[in-house]
Design a protein around this motif. Structure first.
Motif, PDB file in Angstrom:
ATOM      1  N   THR A  34     -36.932  37.050  72.940  1.00 46.53           N
ATOM      2  CA  THR A  34     -36.597  35.696  72.505  1.00 46.53           C
ATOM      3  C   THR A  34     -35.140  35.596  72.057  1.00 46.53           C
ATOM      4  OG1 THR A  34     -37.565  33.856  71.251  1.00 46.53           O
ATOM      5  CG2 THR A  34     -37.377  35.962  70.095  1.00 46.53           C
ATOM      6  N   PHE A  35     -34.629  34.398  71.912  1.00 47.77           N
ATOM      7  CA  PHE A  35     -33.224  34.142  71.581  1.00 47.77           C
ATOM      8  C   PHE A  35     -33.142  33.204  70.379  1.00 47.77           C
ATOM      9  CE2 PHE A  35     -33.517  35.395  75.949  1.00 47.77           C
ATOM     10  CZ  PHE A  35     -32.410  36.189  76.180  1.00 47.77           C
ATOM     11  N   ALA A  36     -32.304  33.548  69.397  1.00 45.86           N
ATOM     12  CA  ALA A  36     -32.216  32.733  68.177  1.00 45.86           C
ATOM     13  C   ALA A  36     -31.476  31.421  68.430  1.00 45.86           C
ATOM     14  CB  ALA A  36     -31.478  33.530  67.088  1.00 45.86           C
ATOM     15  N   ILE A  59     -38.810  32.463  80.423  1.00 43.61           N
ATOM     16  CA  ILE A  59     -38.163  31.262  80.964  1.00 43.61           C
ATOM     17  C   ILE A  59     -36.778  31.597  81.537  1.00 43.61           C
ATOM     18  CG2 ILE A  59     -37.321  28.940  80.324  1.00 43.61           C
ATOM     19  CD1 ILE A  59     -39.459  28.957  78.083  1.00 43.61           C
ATOM     20  N   GLY A  60     -36.115  32.567  80.939  1.00 42.53           N
ATOM     21  CA  GLY A  60     -34.780  32.931  81.411  1.00 42.53           C
ATOM     22  C   GLY A  60     -34.156  33.986  80.516  1.00 42.53           C
ATOM     23  N   ASN A  61     -33.270  34.807  81.099  1.00 43.57           N
ATOM     24  CA  ASN A  61     -32.670  35.927  80.376  1.00 43.57           C
ATOM     25  C   ASN A  61     -31.378  36.290  81.111  1.00 43.57           C
ATOM     26  OD1 ASN A  61     -32.292  38.994  80.490  1.00 43.57           O
ATOM     27  ND2 ASN A  61     -33.683  38.823  78.753  1.00 43.57           N
ATOM     28  N   ILE A  81     -35.288  33.345  91.935  1.00 43.73           N
ATOM     29  CA  ILE A  81     -36.284  33.440  90.859  1.00 43.73           C
ATOM     30  C   ILE A  81     -36.851  34.859  90.938  1.00 43.73           C
ATOM     31  CG2 ILE A  81     -38.479  32.547  89.968  1.00 43.73           C
ATOM     32  CD1 ILE A  81     -37.853  29.917  91.541  1.00 43.73           C
ATOM     33  N   ALA A  82     -36.495  35.696  89.964  1.00 45.68           N
ATOM     34  CA  ALA A  82     -36.942  37.092  90.004  1.00 45.68           C
ATOM     35  C   ALA A  82     -38.341  37.205  89.426  1.00 45.68           C
ATOM     36  CB  ALA A  82     -35.967  37.968  89.218  1.00 45.68           C
ATOM     37  N   LYS A 234     -41.049  26.496  87.882  1.00 41.80           N
ATOM     38  CA  LYS A 234     -42.059  26.024  86.930  1.00 41.80           C
ATOM     39  C   LYS A 234     -43.355  26.820  87.108  1.00 41.80           C
ATOM     40  CE  LYS A 234     -44.179  21.741  85.326  1.00 41.80           C
ATOM     41  NZ  LYS A 234     -44.403  20.326  85.623  1.00 41.80           N
ATOM     42  N   ALA A 235     -43.739  27.048  88.379  1.00 42.45           N
ATOM     43  CA  ALA A 235     -44.958  27.825  88.655  1.00 42.45           C
ATOM     44  C   ALA A 235     -44.805  29.249  88.124  1.00 42.45           C
ATOM     45  CB  ALA A 235     -45.233  27.830  90.161  1.00 42.45           C
ATOM     46  N   MET A 236     -43.635  29.860  88.381  1.00 44.95           N
ATOM     47  CA  MET A 236     -43.405  31.234  87.923  1.00 44.95           C
ATOM     48  C   MET A 236     -43.511  31.315  86.403  1.00 44.95           C
ATOM     49  SD  MET A 236     -41.036  33.241  86.271  1.00 44.95           S
ATOM     50  CE  MET A 236     -39.392  32.549  86.373  1.00 44.95           C
TER      51      MET A 236
END
Ligand code: LCS
Length: 393
Positions: A34-36, A59-61, A81-82, A234-236
């Protein structure tokens, strides 16, 4: 660095334009879930899309993002989309693009689970699918129904090594508003760029050529348009088929050498194919680089090389194949493909064992078919290994 106008080999190393805050020459592993947020408003703005940034790794990184941007550039697509695995990519695409009452037309000899999951799970939710020899364009045309929404192609196909004409299939699909998805695992963007040939979505098991070192499992999807990317992303996210940052780091490292690995593997494969074609114990061989391949001309037109995957049958049938697999020393008896090491396997009892015998036979996956993934070792050693093993057959 902007690599948009640079060559493929430069893109392999630099595409994606990742810029590190400390100037790290490689993309760091952001191993965080997670990200603050800076404050409550910042969190709300990120969720609402008013501000750009990272929220949560599913969701993303940043590490995953760097890989997604790199492969998207290699495939000339909008965005990547990995996913956790190649099957994670396949399922994210199926889930996003199909609903109850829809129909999919697919290559009959796709990777076993890409077909198996449709027939044993999606069918429960009212999704229909048909499997045809997509190397025959007339069969593709005949299989399309009014409710066909997706044309799913694998070329070269696993393990029959038949080719499908992507451009011709796309022309048919476009008229009917059908989304064309190509599994490009067997070629990688080094040899074939389906989006340039008209496809809408390209996917990979990056476990294979893209990572190339048989040390991680992963997948990626690249869409041509922002709309398709948004639907599949969105599906991923909702399925939770995301890749992990450490996996992404490994793939970023692996992909840099894609060209040099594939060049060497193909150089070896051409020699292995010539050797096998002349061997008295070989019944048949399929390698797109042999003039005897039924689609040699299509291979020259659609691909920039012939790859390093070979399938063949022995005159002695299944028993002879078994003896061969038990007699090789250098080639590793294992599933998977596209790594630096030479692998040998038997699809009927391994990768495609989940399909019924009838489905396998209809797709030409005979009991005697042996699949050979040529690695980057010295070709003299690869052929010497086959020579001593074939002598025992
Ligand atoms: N697509 C193709 C063409 C594949 O060959 C595979 C895996 C997948 C998708 C699924 O990718 P994964 O989830 O395994 O990353 N193919 C395998 C094979 O031929 N032997 O073992 C796995």
């Amino acid at each position: 660095m902007n690599t948009t106008n640079m060559d493929f080999n430069t893109k392999l190393v630099h595409a994606g334009g990742y810029e590190d805050q400390f100037g790290s020459a490689t993309v760091p592993i952001y191993q965080t879930s997670t990200f603050a947020f800076k404050n409550a408003q910042h969190g709300a703005d990120l969720f609402a899309g008013r501000d750009k940034g990272y929220i949560y790794t599913r969701i993303g990184n940043p590490t995953i993002d760097a890989l997604e941007r790199n492969i998207a550039e290699l495939e000339n697509g909008y965005r990547g989309i990995a996913t956790a695995s190649g099957m994670g990519a396949v399922n994210s695409v199926y889930f996003a693009l199909l609903k109850a009452g829809d129909h999919m037309v697919s290559t009959n000899s796709v990777y076993g689970p890409s077909r198996g999951v449709m027939e044993s799970f999606y069918a429960n939710f009212g999704v229909e699918s048909s499997y045809v020899d997509t190397s025959d364009i007339e069969k593709v045309k005949a299989a399309i129904k009014p409710n066909t929404k997706v044309l799913y192609l694998e070329t070269p196909s696993n393990p029959t090594m038949l080719l499908t004409d992507i451009e011709a299939c796309t022309a048919i699909a476009k008229e009917k508003g059908i989304v064309v998805v190509v599994d490009n695992t067997f070629s990688s963007p080094f040899l074939q760029k389906p989006l340039d040939l008209g496809a809408d979505v390209v996917l990979h098991s990056v476990t294979k050529f893209i990572n190339g070192h048989a040390d991680i499992v992963g997948g990626i999807i690249v869409s041509k348009t922002p709309e398709l990317d948004a639907r599949i992303r969105k599906a991923m996210i909702m399925l939770g088929t995301n890749m992990d940052p450490h996996q992404a780091f490994m793939v970023i490292r692996g992909v840099k050498t894609l060209s040099i690995r594939q060049e060497r593997a193909e150089e070896n494969a051409r020699k292995v194919a010539d050797y096998l074609e002349k061997h008295p114990k070989i019944d048949w061989i399929k390698y797109p680089g042999l003039a005897s391949h039924p689609q040699f001309e299509l291979a020259k037109k659609q691909m920039s090389g012939f790859g390093s995957m070979i399938s063949f049958g022995l005159k002695g049938g299944f028993e002879a194949g078994k003896t061969l697999m038990d007699s090789v020393h250098l080639a590793i008896l294992a599933v998977s493909l596209g790594g630096v090491e030479t692998l040998i396997q038997h699809p009927a009892s391994m990768t495609h064992a989940g399909l019924s015998k009838e489905a396998r036979e209809a797709a030409d996956i005979t009991d005697g078919l042996v699949r050979f993934s040529v690695g980057i070792e010295s070709v003299n050693d690869i052929i010497a290994d086959l020579e001593q093993a074939l002598a025992k057959v």
